[in-house]
Scaffold this active site. Sequence first.
Site, PDB file in Angstrom:
ATOM      1  N   GLU A  98      -5.178  -8.798   1.164  1.00 20.86           N
ATOM      2  CA  GLU A  98      -5.876  -8.451   2.406  1.00 20.86           C
ATOM      3  C   GLU A  98      -7.351  -8.275   2.102  1.00 20.86           C
ATOM      4  O   GLU A  98      -7.722  -7.663   1.100  1.00 20.86           O
ATOM      5  CB  GLU A  98      -5.348  -7.151   3.037  1.00 20.86           C
ATOM      6  CG  GLU A  98      -3.992  -7.246   3.675  1.00 20.86           C
ATOM      7  CD  GLU A  98      -3.552  -5.920   4.281  1.00 20.86           C
ATOM      8  OE1 GLU A  98      -4.428  -5.116   4.700  1.00 20.86           O
ATOM      9  OE2 GLU A  98      -2.337  -5.674   4.342  1.00 20.86           O
ATOM     10  N   GLU A 142       0.786  -1.229   0.000  1.00 23.62           N
ATOM     11  CA  GLU A 142       0.000   0.000   0.000  1.00 23.62           C
ATOM     12  C   GLU A 142       0.824   1.290   0.000  1.00 23.62           C
ATOM     13  O   GLU A 142       0.833   2.046   0.984  1.00 23.62           O
ATOM     14  CB  GLU A 142      -0.969   0.004   1.183  1.00 23.62           C
ATOM     15  CG  GLU A 142      -1.957  -1.138   1.154  1.00 23.62           C
ATOM     16  CD  GLU A 142      -2.996  -1.089   2.253  1.00 23.62           C
ATOM     17  OE1 GLU A 142      -3.923  -1.907   2.209  1.00 23.62           O
ATOM     18  OE2 GLU A 142      -2.883  -0.233   3.173  1.00 23.62           O
TER      19      GLU A 142
END
Length: 377
Positions: free
Chosen positions: A283, A96
């Site tokens: 995720e 991220e």
Amino acid sequence: MGVDAYRLSTAWARVLPDGVGAVNEQGLDFYNQLVDTLLEAGITPYITLYHWDLPQALQDKGGWENPDSIQWFADYADLMTRVLGDRVKNWITHNEPFVVSMVGNLQGRHAPGKQDPVAAYTVAHHVLRTHGAAMPVIRNNSVDAEVGITLDQTYSTSLSTRHEDRLAARRFASWHNEWFLEPVFRGTYPADLVAYLEPHGVFECINLDDIAEACVPIDFLGINYYTRNIISHQDDGWLNFTANKNEAAEYTLMDWEVYPDGLLHTLAYLHNAYYPPKIFITENGCAYIDPEPIDGTVDDVKRVSYYEQHLAAIEQAIDLGVPVAGYFAWSFMDNFEWGFGYDQRFGLHYVNFDTLERTPKASALYYRDKIKEAKIK
């Protein structure tokens, strides 16, 4: 549980306390033992090299704003893959980059807590270039490895059919998603957002053309998906958008809307727009207020429903031809959720933070049965 893969991250400061230079052998021993133990149990390690924990010594030198960070990261990647690359064959460079750059340096909600647009876009630029710099290093040290990057994807829809709201939703997607996708797959930045931001001088410390260095072929794209954003136009602010709440929807404790269709749309879009060879959902999960364990389990009904809905969305995407190759639930156990500390429980296993005792939740039992069912198929 029958899990055959485990995603973990290595902590940069654990192996290189100063970020560069002297190696902490105890740190390397920890990861050697962890990898060996996973393999002995028949579990394949997927290692993320950077999950937001820059050594403080490097932050003191400017952190990701410093162009030297490109070499710092390449050297760190070299160390880890030389030590573990004979056994670990699945590597993720970054987790991220949006959070590292925008949440940490534009919104100030994560470390280093800055609200500086120039810093945010400089950090994003350097982090993306470090991905490109590390790719050949990893492949050289870990023969036959598969290497990728994990990007968080937030599906966006417009609040209304008004043209200005639709354009605002498009700007949000360019800012949150495409700003990181396009460099990895095309070596460019989204032209619409560049034009929107350039008058504000946020690129004064970088040469946008250098982002071509981020475009190195990847073996897979990891995506983290949790929710969607409902966007409308607002007159103030550089990007002129704001997020809105769907009062009719269910929200998790993180105040994220439960919207599994967004995962289906996201997977289909990524497949059709960028053609990644494989996609891993690295995720996906939810935080709720869990009841205390009773008779050796925790009845987390909402989490079970969340996983049922999102796994069904993935199965739909696969039926449409999207090359989804794997799924990692977030997370195996309740943990430390950054700025939220221990208040947000995402785990499949309940952790008593005083005694460290772990108790499987109903979601862990559901996940176990889902894995068993998939293996039979």
